[in-house]
Design a protein around this motif. Structure first.
Motif, PDB file in Angstrom:
ATOM      1  N   TYR A 286       0.833  -1.206   0.000  1.00  0.00           N
ATOM      2  CA  TYR A 286       0.000   0.000   0.000  1.00  0.00           C
ATOM      3  C   TYR A 286       0.869   1.257   0.000  1.00  0.00           C
ATOM      4  O   TYR A 286       0.639   2.195  -0.780  1.00  0.00           O
ATOM      5  N   VAL A 287       1.889   1.277   0.855  1.00  0.00           N
ATOM      6  CA  VAL A 287       2.751   2.453   0.953  1.00  0.00           C
ATOM      7  C   VAL A 287       3.562   2.641  -0.329  1.00  0.00           C
ATOM      8  O   VAL A 287       3.722   3.765  -0.822  1.00  0.00           O
ATOM      9  N   GLN A 288       4.086   1.554  -0.891  1.00  0.00           N
ATOM     10  CA  GLN A 288       4.866   1.652  -2.119  1.00  0.00           C
ATOM     11  C   GLN A 288       4.051   2.243  -3.260  1.00  0.00           C
ATOM     12  O   GLN A 288       4.550   3.044  -4.048  1.00  0.00           O
ATOM     13  N   MET A 289       2.789   1.854  -3.360  1.00  0.00           N
ATOM     14  CA  MET A 289       1.946   2.313  -4.463  1.00  0.00           C
ATOM     15  C   MET A 289       1.267   3.648  -4.165  1.00  0.00           C
ATOM     16  O   MET A 289       1.265   4.548  -5.002  1.00  0.00           O
ATOM     17  N   ALA A 290       0.688   3.793  -2.994  1.00  0.00           N
ATOM     18  CA  ALA A 290      -0.067   5.014  -2.685  1.00  0.00           C
ATOM     19  C   ALA A 290       0.832   6.193  -2.351  1.00  0.00           C
ATOM     20  O   ALA A 290       0.476   7.347  -2.609  1.00  0.00           O
ATOM     21  N   TYR A 291       2.006   5.919  -1.774  1.00  0.00           N
ATOM     22  CA  TYR A 291       2.916   6.997  -1.400  1.00  0.00           C
ATOM     23  C   TYR A 291       4.172   7.031  -2.274  1.00  0.00           C
ATOM     24  O   TYR A 291       5.074   7.821  -2.039  1.00  0.00           O
ATOM     25  N   VAL A 297      11.854   2.003   1.988  1.00  0.00           N
ATOM     26  CA  VAL A 297      11.142   3.061   2.711  1.00  0.00           C
ATOM     27  C   VAL A 297       9.754   2.592   3.142  1.00  0.00           C
ATOM     28  O   VAL A 297       9.253   2.969   4.210  1.00  0.00           O
ATOM     29  N   SER A 298       9.120   1.737   2.358  1.00  0.00           N
ATOM     30  CA  SER A 298       7.774   1.272   2.695  1.00  0.00           C
ATOM     31  C   SER A 298       7.754   0.499   4.004  1.00  0.00           C
ATOM     32  O   SER A 298       6.712   0.395   4.652  1.00  0.00           O
ATOM     33  N   GLY A 299       8.895  -0.042   4.409  1.00  0.00           N
ATOM     34  CA  GLY A 299       8.955  -0.768   5.675  1.00  0.00           C
ATOM     35  C   GLY A 299       8.810   0.111   6.892  1.00  0.00           C
ATOM     36  O   GLY A 299       8.601  -0.394   7.999  1.00  0.00           O
ATOM     37  N   LEU A 300       8.876   1.439   6.742  1.00  0.00           N
ATOM     38  CA  LEU A 300       8.797   2.333   7.889  1.00  0.00           C
ATOM     39  C   LEU A 300       7.419   2.320   8.540  1.00  0.00           C
ATOM     40  O   LEU A 300       7.296   2.488   9.757  1.00  0.00           O
ATOM     41  N   VAL A 301       6.351   2.134   7.757  1.00  0.00           N
ATOM     42  CA  VAL A 301       5.002   2.146   8.331  1.00  0.00           C
ATOM     43  C   VAL A 301       4.765   0.928   9.222  1.00  0.00           C
ATOM     44  O   VAL A 301       4.326   1.071  10.373  1.00  0.00           O
ATOM     45  N   PRO A 302       5.030  -0.310   8.758  1.00  0.00           N
ATOM     46  CA  PRO A 302       4.907  -1.430   9.689  1.00  0.00           C
ATOM     47  C   PRO A 302       5.890  -1.359  10.845  1.00  0.00           C
ATOM     48  O   PRO A 302       5.596  -1.848  11.940  1.00  0.00           O
ATOM     49  N   ILE A 303       7.041  -0.734  10.641  1.00  0.00           N
ATOM     50  CA  ILE A 303       7.973  -0.555  11.756  1.00  0.00           C
ATOM     51  C   ILE A 303       7.336   0.296  12.848  1.00  0.00           C
ATOM     52  O   ILE A 303       7.408  -0.023  14.035  1.00  0.00           O
ATOM     53  N   PRO A 352       2.185  13.538   4.069  1.00  0.00           N
ATOM     54  CA  PRO A 352       3.562  13.051   4.253  1.00  0.00           C
ATOM     55  C   PRO A 352       3.563  11.669   4.906  1.00  0.00           C
ATOM     56  O   PRO A 352       2.618  11.305   5.619  1.00  0.00           O
ATOM     57  N   LEU A 353       4.607  10.912   4.693  1.00  0.00           N
ATOM     58  CA  LEU A 353       4.651   9.526   5.138  1.00  0.00           C
ATOM     59  C   LEU A 353       4.585   9.381   6.655  1.00  0.00           C
ATOM     60  O   LEU A 353       4.089   8.373   7.166  1.00  0.00           O
ATOM     61  N   TRP A 354       5.032  10.387   7.393  1.00  0.00           N
ATOM     62  CA  TRP A 354       5.027  10.266   8.844  1.00  0.00           C
ATOM     63  C   TRP A 354       3.607  10.207   9.407  1.00  0.00           C
ATOM     64  O   TRP A 354       3.406   9.699  10.521  1.00  0.00           O
ATOM     65  N   VAL A 355       2.621  10.691   8.658  1.00  0.00           N
ATOM     66  CA  VAL A 355       1.241  10.675   9.160  1.00  0.00           C
ATOM     67  C   VAL A 355       0.721   9.238   9.306  1.00  0.00           C
ATOM     68  O   VAL A 355       0.266   8.845  10.395  1.00  0.00           O
ATOM     69  N   PRO A 356       0.740   8.417   8.238  1.00  0.00           N
ATOM     70  CA  PRO A 356       0.310   7.032   8.448  1.00  0.00           C
ATOM     71  C   PRO A 356       1.209   6.277   9.416  1.00  0.00           C
ATOM     72  O   PRO A 356       0.753   5.334  10.085  1.00  0.00           O
ATOM     73  N   ASN A 444       0.160   9.208 -10.148  1.00  0.00           N
ATOM     74  CA  ASN A 444      -0.984   9.749  -9.414  1.00  0.00           C
ATOM     75  C   ASN A 444      -2.215   8.861  -9.574  1.00  0.00           C
ATOM     76  O   ASN A 444      -2.979   8.654  -8.622  1.00  0.00           O
ATOM     77  N   VAL A 445      -2.421   8.336 -10.774  1.00  0.00           N
ATOM     78  CA  VAL A 445      -3.570   7.464 -11.018  1.00  0.00           C
ATOM     79  C   VAL A 445      -3.470   6.188 -10.171  1.00  0.00           C
ATOM     80  O   VAL A 445      -4.422   5.785  -9.512  1.00  0.00           O
ATOM     81  N   VAL A 446      -2.295   5.566 -10.187  1.00  0.00           N
ATOM     82  CA  VAL A 446      -2.104   4.329  -9.424  1.00  0.00           C
ATOM     83  C   VAL A 446      -2.233   4.585  -7.921  1.00  0.00           C
ATOM     84  O   VAL A 446      -2.860   3.800  -7.196  1.00  0.00           O
ATOM     85  N   ALA A 447      -1.669   5.698  -7.462  1.00  0.00           N
ATOM     86  CA  ALA A 447      -1.771   6.031  -6.038  1.00  0.00           C
ATOM     87  C   ALA A 447      -3.230   6.214  -5.622  1.00  0.00           C
ATOM     88  O   ALA A 447      -3.659   5.730  -4.557  1.00  0.00           O
ATOM     89  N   GLY A 448      -4.009   6.904  -6.462  1.00  0.00           N
ATOM     90  CA  GLY A 448      -5.428   7.094  -6.159  1.00  0.00           C
ATOM     91  C   GLY A 448      -6.190   5.786  -6.148  1.00  0.00           C
ATOM     92  O   GLY A 448      -7.078   5.576  -5.308  1.00  0.00           O
ATOM     93  N   ILE A 449      -5.850   4.887  -7.069  1.00  0.00           N
ATOM     94  CA  ILE A 449      -6.516   3.577  -7.120  1.00  0.00           C
ATOM     95  C   ILE A 449      -6.251   2.793  -5.845  1.00  0.00           C
ATOM     96  O   ILE A 449      -7.178   2.215  -5.251  1.00  0.00           O
ATOM     97  N   TYR A 450      -5.011   2.763  -5.398  1.00  0.00           N
ATOM     98  CA  TYR A 450      -4.682   2.009  -4.183  1.00  0.00           C
ATOM     99  C   TYR A 450      -5.335   2.611  -2.951  1.00  0.00           C
ATOM    100  O   TYR A 450      -5.776   1.871  -2.051  1.00  0.00           O
TER     101      TYR A 450
END
Length: 495
Positions: A286-291, A297-303, A352-356, A444-450
């Motif tokens: 989700y983070v890789q596609m939406a953000y 870097v996507s590992g920071l959210v589950p961390i 920004p990524l720190w929010v999620p 932007n399209v892919v991020a919105g879809i996810y």
């Protein structure tokens, strides 16, 4: 069977190291999931890398529980650990999705033996009052693995290739095995040797049929097969309850659930599997596609999620052991989980990524508050002769919830994304690297879809935690006993 303090600490360290293996494998894979699916050309089957693991572990939980009662938990623990290492090697050599899923199922089955026997061994050598802190330490394997797993998995995927996310288990596993051979004491098995074959068979068929039904239902071409699987699941589940009520030695002793502590605690355990464990594997995707981040870097959210989980898991375990009180932690924890997931569902794009990261840290903080504690509480409420069975039952509902919900979420993501993608893009081979190499408009399209696909998922999981609040309030107040074979001393709950 009491142990000296030094021997107990060594035992807990060995169980933590072994439990870390299964948790690490689950979390390291999560950040490489999108890459694996894209390289093997099987996005629509992506969920089976996770589902196959959890499905096999769930089906065999009651089997391992009974084996531990008969031959002793030590033998089951060591055998499972060796099987896990062999399966890890097989996963790394996979050349197609079928091979990988089969190897992952072997991993999941052996991981179930390791995890369940760890909890059973602790229950055999500690008092109910001591148990929460030791369960918290062992339970910390999952949060610790997620703290390092996604980041390590992302680095391995980006620089070494995805097979190494499985092969990394081998050196860690060999060290854990050596420590376990030294530290795990011999615990005699019970004299009862009868095995509930009918119960195990009907349970296995029901679970597999349920997972197949929810996996196939989103695919119009497999809709008839999904309905057929659902019918099989319902019939098998009915047969399972019929068999268990009459079995001399049932794999799931239904009579235990007449106890309010066990019933409410089991429901809370299911909430954890449904509400958080099911989504953990998909957060990096989700983070890789939406953000639009890299795998690393996507590992920071589950961390962030599991940092909160780790802190509250240890804190609640040690506080419960010190005071004997436990009810406040699941009430507070389920409330935090519900609020956090609701916020995730309504987060707008462009944040920004720190929010999620902060929001999911709150969800983790709430979940950790009762993740390991509730196992110790339910164990302490059961008769000494049924500790192994009730431990397996608590883990079964957690795993079933995680397995079924993971399959549902995987189907929603796979088919939801495929339905919304522009016709010029192939969902089967869509990877984060391809999206990041595309134009800003496509990104932007892919991020919105996810975001659109994941929003209802987060809403549904928030509702699950809201139901968990009710279960937590219904949990009787009480204090954990200092007696080795004691039970939870309960009194009517205060509304």
């Amino acid at each position: 069977m009491p142990l000296s303090p030094a021997r107990t600490r060594l035992l807990v360290a060995s169980l933590l190291a072994a439990g870390f293996l299964g948790a690490l494998d689950h979390t390291v894979v999560s950040t490489s999931l999108a890459t694996i699916a894209g390289e093997l050309g099987a996005l629509e089957h992506m969920s089976w890398v996770v589902v196959g693991y959890t499905l096999a572990s769930t089906v065999l939980l009651p089997v391992f529980g009974k084996l531990g009662d008969v031959v002793g938990p030590r033998a089951v623990f060591h055998t499972s650990l060796v099987a896990f290492l062999i399966a890890s090697l097989l996963c790394g050599f996979a050349t197609d999705m079928t091979w990988l899923v089969v190897a992952r199922m072997i991993q999941g089955a052996s991981s179930a033996g390791v995890q369940l026997m760890s909890q059973t061994i602790v229950a055999k050598v500690t008092t109910p009052r001591e148990r929460p802190k030791y369960m918290a330490v062992i339970g910390a394997a999952f949060p610790i693995a997620i703290l390092v797993g996604p980041l390590v998995g992302g680095l391995i995927t980006d620089y070494w290739g995805w097979p190494w996310v499985f092969w990394i288990n081998v050196p860690v596993g060999v060290a854990a095995l050596v420590l376990a051979l030294i530290a795990v004491p011999h615990i005699e098995g019970g004299a009862r040797g009868r095995f509930d074959v009918a119960g195990a068979a009907t349970f296995s068929v029901a679970l597999v049929a349920v997972v197949l039904a929810v996996t196939w239902f989103a695919d119009p071409a497999a809709r008839i097969a999904a309905v057929g699987s659902l019918v099989v699941a319902v019939l098998s589940l009915a047969a399972f309850f019929f068999v268990e009520r009459r079995a001399a030695e049932p794999i799931v002793p239904l009579r235990l659930f007449s106890d309010r502590t066990i019933a409410a605690g089991t429901a809370l355990s299911a909430i954890i599997g449904i509400g958080l464990f099911s989504i953990t594997a998909y957060l990096p995707t989700y983070v890789q596609m939406a953000y639009r981040t890299t795998a690393t870097v996507s590992g920071l959210v589950p961390i962030a999620t599991v940092f909160g989980m780790l802190v509250s898991n240890l804190l609640s375990g040690f506080l419960a052991s010190r005071t004997g009180r436990y009810r406040v932690y699941p009430i507070l924890g389920t409330t935090l989980g519900a609020v956090g997931l609701l916020v995730m569902a309504v987060l707008p794009g462009g944040m920004p990524l720190w929010v999620p990261m902060v929001v999911m840290a709150v969800v983790g903080l709430g979940t950790g508050a009762f993740m390991s504690l509730i196992v110790a509480v339910v164990q302490s409420a059961a008769p000494a002769s049924d500790v192994g069975a009730v431990t397996a039952s608590v883990n079964i509902v957690r795993q079933v919830g995680s397995t079924v919900t993971t399959a549902i979420i995987g189907g929603v993501i796979g088919f939801g994304v495929a339905a919304l993608l522009p016709s010029a893009m192939d969902a089967a081979t869509l990877t984060p690297a391809l999206v990041q190499a595309a134009s800003p408009a496509v990104q932007n399209v892919v991020a919105g879809i996810y975001r659109d696909v994941f929003a209802p998922v987060f809403f549904a999981l928030a509702a699950v935690y809201a139901l968990g609040i009710i279960a937590a309030v219904l949990l009787p107040q009480g204090r954990l006993s200092d007696e080795p074979a004691g039970a939870v001393e309960t009194r009517p709950a205060i509304a």
